[in-house]
Design an enzyme around this catalytic site. Sequence first.
Site, PDB file in Angstrom:
ATOM      1  CG  ASN A   9      -1.640   1.093   1.511  1.00 58.39           C
ATOM      2  OD1 ASN A   9      -1.763   1.977   0.167  1.00 58.39           O
ATOM      3  ND2 ASN A   9      -2.168   1.479   2.877  1.00 58.39           N
ATOM      4  CE  LYS A  11       0.233   2.857   4.970  1.00 58.01           C
ATOM      5  NZ  LYS A  11       0.063   3.616   5.938  1.00 58.01           N
ATOM      6  CG  HIS A  94      -6.044   1.997   4.761  1.00 60.02           C
ATOM      7  ND1 HIS A  94      -5.637   2.632   5.550  1.00 60.02           N
ATOM      8  CD2 HIS A  94      -4.573   0.879   4.475  1.00 60.02           C
ATOM      9  CE1 HIS A  94      -4.318   2.334   6.249  1.00 60.02           C
ATOM     10  NE2 HIS A  94      -4.032   1.605   5.694  1.00 60.02           N
ATOM     11  CD  GLU A  96      -3.381   5.269   7.210  1.00 60.59           C
ATOM     12  OE1 GLU A  96      -3.497   5.428   5.573  1.00 60.59           O
ATOM     13  OE2 GLU A  96      -2.149   5.352   7.087  1.00 60.59           O
ATOM     14  CD  GLU A 166      -4.093  -2.530   7.540  1.00 56.61           C
ATOM     15  OE1 GLU A 166      -2.025  -3.384   6.789  1.00 56.61           O
ATOM     16  OE2 GLU A 166      -4.398  -2.217   7.223  1.00 56.61           O
ATOM     17  N   GLY A 172       2.250   2.238  10.388  1.00 58.54           N
ATOM     18  CA  GLY A 172       3.076   3.522  10.684  1.00 58.54           C
ATOM     19  C   GLY A 172       3.704   4.087  11.678  1.00 58.54           C
ATOM     20  CB  SER A 212       5.074  -2.271  12.252  1.00 60.07           C
ATOM     21  OG  SER A 212       4.368  -0.643  12.482  1.00 60.07           O
TER      22      SER A 212
END
Length: 254
Positions: A9, A11, A94, A96, A166, A172, A212
């Site tokens: 990904n 991003k 996701h 985010e 996730e 991150g 991560s």
Amino acid sequence: MRRKVIAGNWKMYHNPAETKEFFEKFTELVKDTPNEVIICVPYIDVAAALESTAGTNIKIGTQNLNHEEAGALTGDVSCKMLQDIGIKYSIIGHSERRQYHHETDDFINLKIKAAFAHDIVPILCVGESLLEREKGIAKYKICTQIVMDFDGLTAEQAKKVVIAYEPIWAIGTGKTASAEDANEACKWIREEIRSLYGDEVADAIIIQYGGSVKPTNAKELFSMSDIDGGLVGGASLKPEDFAEIVNFERNENI
Ligand code: PEP
């Protein structure tokens, strides 16, 4: 035995020139992998990524899609547009997007159905926050997301969804869930799928871990019984690092 699916990904990183540069190195490094490799790039990089990977074992996906066919939806890209240019995968839900774009499970469910209607495989992200884990409601949170996001999907569709577990606190941040905790959460998801769709779908569905993942921890995570690969953010941006993750079986240090 289930195959391993490893997805990147990117991003909001890399422009088309950097995309071409990435694939000039990466393609050669992963050409012999037995694993499925997908990279989800920003929209502006899709053309360069598709061109760079034509005829290779690397598949290109996007990080979002709009469920409508077309319309007055400024700034969005529809599943139909993605289908027209040959996109076969998209990340949906996701954390985010759930956090910064307020995407709800109802909305994510619409996107999953639209993806299937346009022959696009959803990589569905689910996961709990740190507070939810500390309060002991991680399983409840994740299983609720699964029930809501899969609402109305047939068994045939459900089997094709790639689920990425996730934990939000691991994305991150450099903090990875322990292999045991990640595996336990992937098992919760598989059992929820079993109760919704039965053994055949539960035993076939791909459940990734994301948060991560690095070259140094990929082998331990991906060797667990219920983790069928990973969704990788930061470490998918450098061809050498991501290739090491894709080729995790070759890591002799673990
Ligand atoms: C992600 O973006 O889905 C992700 C897991 O990011 P990172 O690997 O950087 O934690």
